[in-house]
Scaffold this active site. Structure first.
Site, PDB file in Angstrom:
ATOM      1  N   SER A  95      67.099  57.197  15.338  1.00 53.03           N
ATOM      2  CA  SER A  95      65.446  57.693  15.112  1.00 53.03           C
ATOM      3  C   SER A  95      64.945  56.529  15.407  1.00 53.03           C
ATOM      4  O   SER A  95      65.527  55.445  14.887  1.00 53.03           O
ATOM      5  CB  SER A  95      65.810  59.111  15.449  1.00 53.03           C
ATOM      6  OG  SER A  95      64.247  59.223  16.068  1.00 53.03           O
ATOM      7  N   ASP A 225      65.987  62.543  26.389  1.00 54.29           N
ATOM      8  CA  ASP A 225      65.121  62.475  25.691  1.00 54.29           C
ATOM      9  C   ASP A 225      63.856  62.007  25.666  1.00 54.29           C
ATOM     10  O   ASP A 225      63.256  61.718  26.069  1.00 54.29           O
ATOM     11  CB  ASP A 225      65.962  61.258  24.655  1.00 54.29           C
ATOM     12  CG  ASP A 225      65.357  60.619  23.062  1.00 54.29           C
ATOM     13  OD1 ASP A 225      64.405  61.673  22.541  1.00 54.29           O
ATOM     14  OD2 ASP A 225      66.009  60.392  23.109  1.00 54.29           O
ATOM     15  N   HIS A 254      67.198  64.362  22.758  1.00 52.56           N
ATOM     16  CA  HIS A 254      67.296  63.094  20.950  1.00 52.56           C
ATOM     17  C   HIS A 254      68.319  63.613  20.143  1.00 52.56           C
ATOM     18  O   HIS A 254      68.965  62.800  19.627  1.00 52.56           O
ATOM     19  CB  HIS A 254      65.472  63.486  20.964  1.00 52.56           C
ATOM     20  CG  HIS A 254      65.538  61.940  19.741  1.00 52.56           C
ATOM     21  ND1 HIS A 254      65.190  61.103  19.727  1.00 52.56           N
ATOM     22  CD2 HIS A 254      64.898  62.397  18.747  1.00 52.56           C
ATOM     23  CE1 HIS A 254      64.771  60.770  19.039  1.00 52.56           C
ATOM     24  NE2 HIS A 254      64.558  61.023  17.913  1.00 52.56           N
TER      25      HIS A 254
END
Length: 274
Positions: A95, A225, A254
């Site tokens: 991320s 996601d 995610h």
């Protein structure tokens, strides 16, 4: 605790597990190195030295008022690798951590890097612009900032309880333990640091950084996601990075470091062994 101090006086915490070829992990927002523990444990058990730090202002690192941006994050990572004299490392970023890895390579090159991996990562650019029509509207991030200022602790329950792990999808089975761990890591971070980081992860353009990648790169992204949509992120990054391989986790959210950890552990191990 294992710490070092950056050139601008920020104390950075890191963990250093196992022995063997080096794998370095950069975490997501607003978490810390503990979010990688399943992957670090698995790789360390299988003959790798696993290093992860708490980004400035997050976790057990100190909380500077300024410097909560991708350039500083990347420079902190560079100083960590210099401090430990790491060579031929594989860098994995999840991320926001994927942005950190991208900016590190963009600013510091790959003299210490053998391979790279972007996992559910934010590059090339999250926010919608004229040049990035597939991005998310700025209102998405403004709403996160507003919720953060209104009740940071509640926001840090709502995000993992819902879209982060896909727990808002029909048939999902939420883990209260996973939610609690996310909240705990988030609340350990500094208020201003984690607030500033919203801008850092959403509005930083990593396009030119990705073009500088010159090492084998693994990209893994879930196609459900809801935090970092795959088309504007994983798939777009794969088009920009030479010698990259994209693996799509069908139906995955995610937070695959937890929800799909067995598969992810196996894929990361295979990549670092290849």
């Amino acid at each position: 605790m294992s710490t070092f101090t950056t050139k601008d006086g920020v104390e950075i915490y890191y963990k250093d597990w196992g022995k063997g070829p080096v794998v370095v992990f950069s975490h997501g927002w607003p978490l810390d190195a503990d979010s990688w523990e399943s992957q670090m444990y698995h790789l360390a058990l299988n003959g790798f030295r696993c290093i992860a730090h708490d980004r400035r202002g997050h976790g057990r690192s100190s909380q500077p008022w300024d410097g909560n941006d991708m350039d500083h994050y990347a420079d902190d990572l560079a100083q960590l690798l210099d401090h430990l004299d790491v060579r031929d490392a594989t860098l994995f970023g999840f991320s926001t951590g994927g942005g950190e890895v991208a900016r590190y390579i963009g600013r510091h090159g790959t003299k210490r890097v053998k391979k790279a991996g972007l996992i559910s990562a934010v590059p090339p650019l999250m926010v919608k612009t004229e040049a990035n029509p597939g991005g998310l509207p700025i209102k998405v991030f403004d709403d996160i900032r507003a919720a953060f200022l209104a009740d940071r602790s509640q926001l840090f329950i709502d995000i993992p309880s819902g879209p982060f792990f896909g727990y808002n999808r029909p048939g999902a089975k939420p883990s209260q333990g996973v939610i609690n761990a996310w909240w705990m890591q988030g609340m350990l971070g500094g208020h201003k640091n984690t607030y500033d980081s919203i801008k850092a992860f959403s509005e930083t353009d990593f396009t030119q950084d990705l073009k500088k990648f010159d090492v084998p790169t693994l990209i893994i992204h879930g196609d459900d996601d809801q935090i970092v949509p795959i088309d504007a992120a994983g798939r777009a990054s794969a088009k920009l990075i030479k010698n990259s391989k994209l693996i799509v986790y069908e139906g995955a959210p995610h937070g695959i470091t937890d929800t799909h950890k067995e598969r992810l552990n196996a894929d990361l191990l295979a990549f670092v062994k290849s």
